[in-house]
Design a protein around this motif. Structure first.
Motif, mmCIF file in Angstrom:
data_model
loop_
_atom_site.group_PDB
_atom_site.id
_atom_site.type_symbol
_atom_site.label_atom_id
_atom_site.label_comp_id
_atom_site.label_asym_id
_atom_site.label_seq_id
_atom_site.Cartn_x
_atom_site.Cartn_y
_atom_site.Cartn_z
ATOM 1 N N GLN A 90 -12.773 18.591 -75.240
ATOM 2 C CA GLN A 90 -12.549 19.788 -76.059
ATOM 3 C C GLN A 90 -12.308 21.013 -75.184
ATOM 4 O O GLN A 90 -11.455 21.848 -75.495
ATOM 5 C CB GLN A 90 -13.742 20.030 -76.992
ATOM 6 N N GLU A 91 -13.033 21.124 -74.090
ATOM 7 C CA GLU A 91 -12.856 22.268 -73.183
ATOM 8 C C GLU A 91 -11.497 22.209 -72.483
ATOM 9 O O GLU A 91 -10.855 23.239 -72.293
ATOM 10 C CB GLU A 91 -14.004 22.319 -72.169
ATOM 11 N N GLU A 123 -8.832 20.883 -73.784
ATOM 12 C CA GLU A 123 -7.862 21.238 -74.824
ATOM 13 C C GLU A 123 -7.877 22.739 -75.108
ATOM 14 O O GLU A 123 -6.837 23.359 -75.292
ATOM 15 C CB GLU A 123 -8.148 20.447 -76.099
ATOM 16 N N ARG A 124 -9.069 23.331 -75.122
ATOM 17 C CA ARG A 124 -9.212 24.749 -75.439
ATOM 18 C C ARG A 124 -8.625 25.638 -74.346
ATOM 19 O O ARG A 124 -7.969 26.636 -74.623
ATOM 20 C CB ARG A 124 -10.695 25.086 -75.655
ATOM 21 N N THR A 125 -8.833 25.261 -73.074
ATOM 22 C CA THR A 125 -8.449 26.138 -71.960
ATOM 23 C C THR A 125 -7.175 25.707 -71.249
ATOM 24 O O THR A 125 -6.622 26.485 -70.478
ATOM 25 C CB THR A 125 -9.578 26.198 -70.912
ATOM 26 N N ASN A 126 -6.760 24.465 -71.433
ATOM 27 C CA ASN A 126 -5.603 23.898 -70.733
ATOM 28 C C ASN A 126 -5.741 24.011 -69.202
ATOM 29 O O ASN A 126 -4.776 24.250 -68.481
ATOM 30 C CB ASN A 126 -4.288 24.528 -71.194
ATOM 31 N N GLN A 144 -17.234 16.865 -75.365
ATOM 32 C CA GLN A 144 -17.292 18.295 -75.059
ATOM 33 C C GLN A 144 -16.350 18.648 -73.912
ATOM 34 O O GLN A 144 -15.701 19.699 -73.932
ATOM 35 C CB GLN A 144 -18.727 18.694 -74.713
#
Length: 188
Positions: free
Chosen positions: A38-39, A41-44, A35
């Protein structure tokens, strides 16, 4: 010391994201690291943090204290806010750029790192509103009232090391902010 060990670990780490889990700490479930990735990757973002619970040394199901971090803001740092260091995940390139833990501080090098990264260098940060780490009660700076006072004295040094002026009431506000953690409980 513990911060020297953290620095050695960061230097040899081969991954892109570094999280530091102390000897008595553990992740609440098997999926939490996925998780977190993933965060990122999602927000950079450059770093990410979340919530922490202190659990009883003998019974890890018994929550002693709940550190609900909440969203970051510079004004919160000026009012004594601190994110729970064991929940902090930082991109390795950030450590390479802005340095490692200051080992001249024996109890507040984590606080100094947070001030340096967030206040001085204003790196991007993301709050993941989940319990990221469970920590057994104790630890160096929290093991006694005297150790907490010594760590509080080093907190002011953390500001000055970065050529920043510590807010006037920071030595009082930072410990006071922690009181509510003993009364909060996470939603299950």
């Amino acid at each position: 010391g513990v911060y020297d060990a953290m620095n050695k670990g960061i230097k040899v780490a081969s991954g892109d994201i570094i999280g530091i889990l102390n000897s008595d700490d553990f992740y609440p479930n098997y999926s939490i690291l996925s998780q977190i990735v993933q965060e990122f990757e999602r927000t950079n973002c450059d770093c990410l943090y979340g919530d922490l619970v202190y659990v009883d040394k003998a019974n890890a199901r018994n929550i002693v204290r709940y550190w609900k971090s909440g969203l970051f803001s510079l004004s919160k740092i000026h009012n004594g806010w601190m994110l729970p260091h064991p929940t902090l995940f930082v991109k390795k390139k950030i450590y390479n750029k802005f340095g490692l833990y200051n080992t001249s501080l024996s109890r507040a090098a984590d606080y100094e790192m947070i001030i340096r990264l967030l206040k001085k260098h204003k790196i991007s940060i993301k709050y993941l509103p989940k319990i990221l780490v469970k920590m057994r009660a104790g630890g160096l700076s929290n093991s006694s009232f005297l150790n907490r006072i010594k760590a509080n004295q080093e907190d002011s040094s953390a500001w000055r090391i970065n050529n920043l002026y510590p807010p006037l009431l920071i030595r009082f506000l930072k410990p006071i902010r922690k009181i509510k953690q003993f009364f909060l409980r996470p939603n299950r």
